[in-house]
Design a protein around this motif. Structure first.
Motif, mmCIF file in Angstrom:
data_model
loop_
_atom_site.group_PDB
_atom_site.id
_atom_site.type_symbol
_atom_site.label_atom_id
_atom_site.label_comp_id
_atom_site.label_asym_id
_atom_site.label_seq_id
_atom_site.Cartn_x
_atom_site.Cartn_y
_atom_site.Cartn_z
ATOM 1 N N GLU A 1 0.840 -1.201 0.000
ATOM 2 C CA GLU A 1 0.000 0.000 0.000
ATOM 3 C C GLU A 1 0.877 1.255 0.000
ATOM 4 O OE1 GLU A 1 -3.175 2.224 -0.539
ATOM 5 O OE2 GLU A 1 -3.205 0.036 -0.541
ATOM 6 N N GLU A 2 1.937 1.228 0.795
ATOM 7 C CA GLU A 2 2.861 2.371 0.826
ATOM 8 C C GLU A 2 3.506 2.578 -0.544
ATOM 9 O OE1 GLU A 2 5.690 1.708 3.966
ATOM 10 O OE2 GLU A 2 4.169 1.939 5.527
ATOM 11 N N TYR A 3 3.913 1.485 -1.186
ATOM 12 C CA TYR A 3 4.537 1.591 -2.505
ATOM 13 C C TYR A 3 3.535 2.089 -3.544
ATOM 14 C CZ TYR A 3 8.509 -0.928 -0.550
ATOM 15 O OH TYR A 3 9.575 -1.298 0.214
ATOM 16 N N ALA A 4 2.303 1.602 -3.455
ATOM 17 C CA ALA A 4 1.272 2.043 -4.401
ATOM 18 C C ALA A 4 1.029 3.546 -4.247
ATOM 19 C CB ALA A 4 -0.021 1.262 -4.188
ATOM 20 N N LEU A 5 0.971 4.011 -3.012
ATOM 21 C CA LEU A 5 0.774 5.441 -2.755
ATOM 22 C C LEU A 5 1.954 6.240 -3.297
ATOM 23 C CD1 LEU A 5 -0.813 7.752 -1.451
ATOM 24 C CD2 LEU A 5 0.376 7.233 0.692
ATOM 25 N N GLU A 6 3.164 5.726 -3.053
ATOM 26 C CA GLU A 6 4.361 6.407 -3.531
ATOM 27 C C GLU A 6 4.361 6.473 -5.063
ATOM 28 O OE1 GLU A 6 9.149 6.227 -2.611
ATOM 29 O OE2 GLU A 6 7.784 4.978 -1.439
ATOM 30 N N LEU A 7 3.959 5.395 -5.703
ATOM 31 C CA LEU A 7 3.925 5.380 -7.178
ATOM 32 C C LEU A 7 2.865 6.334 -7.728
ATOM 33 C CD1 LEU A 7 4.513 1.585 -7.870
ATOM 34 C CD2 LEU A 7 6.086 3.479 -8.335
ATOM 35 N N ARG A 8 1.713 6.411 -7.067
ATOM 36 C CA ARG A 8 0.677 7.364 -7.508
ATOM 37 C C ARG A 8 1.186 8.800 -7.370
ATOM 38 N NH1 ARG A 8 -2.869 3.848 -4.833
ATOM 39 N NH2 ARG A 8 -3.037 5.216 -3.034
ATOM 40 N N THR A 9 1.881 9.059 -6.262
ATOM 41 C CA THR A 9 2.457 10.390 -6.052
ATOM 42 C C THR A 9 3.457 10.702 -7.155
ATOM 43 O OG1 THR A 9 2.150 10.214 -3.667
ATOM 44 C CG2 THR A 9 3.751 11.834 -4.431
ATOM 45 N N ARG A 10 4.323 9.743 -7.475
ATOM 46 C CA ARG A 10 5.322 9.967 -8.524
ATOM 47 C C ARG A 10 4.660 10.147 -9.887
ATOM 48 N NH1 ARG A 10 7.022 11.528 -4.888
ATOM 49 N NH2 ARG A 10 8.354 10.461 -3.437
ATOM 50 N N ASP A 11 3.545 9.473 -10.115
ATOM 51 C CA ASP A 11 2.848 9.647 -11.387
ATOM 52 C C ASP A 11 2.313 11.074 -11.506
ATOM 53 O OD1 ASP A 11 1.833 8.584 -13.905
ATOM 54 O OD2 ASP A 11 -0.154 8.819 -12.989
#
Length: 138
Positions: A67-77
């Protein structure tokens, strides 16, 4: 001349034909390039962080990490999209079109550009566009 500060830009009260003078352009170019450098540094940290991820046997820990990685990836997108907008804005600076509303051609205004250097419309034009979108969405 010394570089202008954010406060000097916001308080600028010069003649209309001095809007987006070379000092203003230099200020916004530096601000946009700084934003770009910060976003690129964040992206680099994210890829390094994702490469360092550890496998964990506990399903709850694994779910939390994912979940943390998914959030981080959405932020980077979102940041990737902002990078594209920054590049587009830098091209406008080079072309002499920066600081003017895409819809009306009127000056966007220095305080708005300080708050949002990638703004492409005046506040009034942006609000009008959002009202129309909302009207059609209802």
């Amino acid at each position: 001349m010394a570089k202008l500060t954010e406060q000097e830009i916001i308080n600028w009260n010069g003649p209309e034909d001095d809007y987006m003078n070379p000092d203003h352009i230099e200020f916004f170019r530096a601000k946009l390039l700084q934003m770009k450098a910060e976003l690129l540094a964040n992206a680099s940290q994210t890829s390094q962080h994702l490469q360092e991820q550890e496998a964990t046997p506990d399903p709850a820990d694994r779910a939390t990490l994912e979940e943390e990685y998914a959030l981080e990836l959405r932020t980077r997108d979102r940041e990737r999209k902002l990078l594209l907008k920054i590049d587009s804005t830098l091209r406008k600076l080079d072309d002499g079109n920066y600081g003017y509303c895409e819809d009306t051609g009127e000056p966007i205004g220095l305080p708005r550009l300080v708050a949002r250097p990638t703004a492409s419309m005046s506040l009034e034009a942006q609000e009008r566009r959002e009202r129309m979108k909302k009207q059609y969405a209802d």
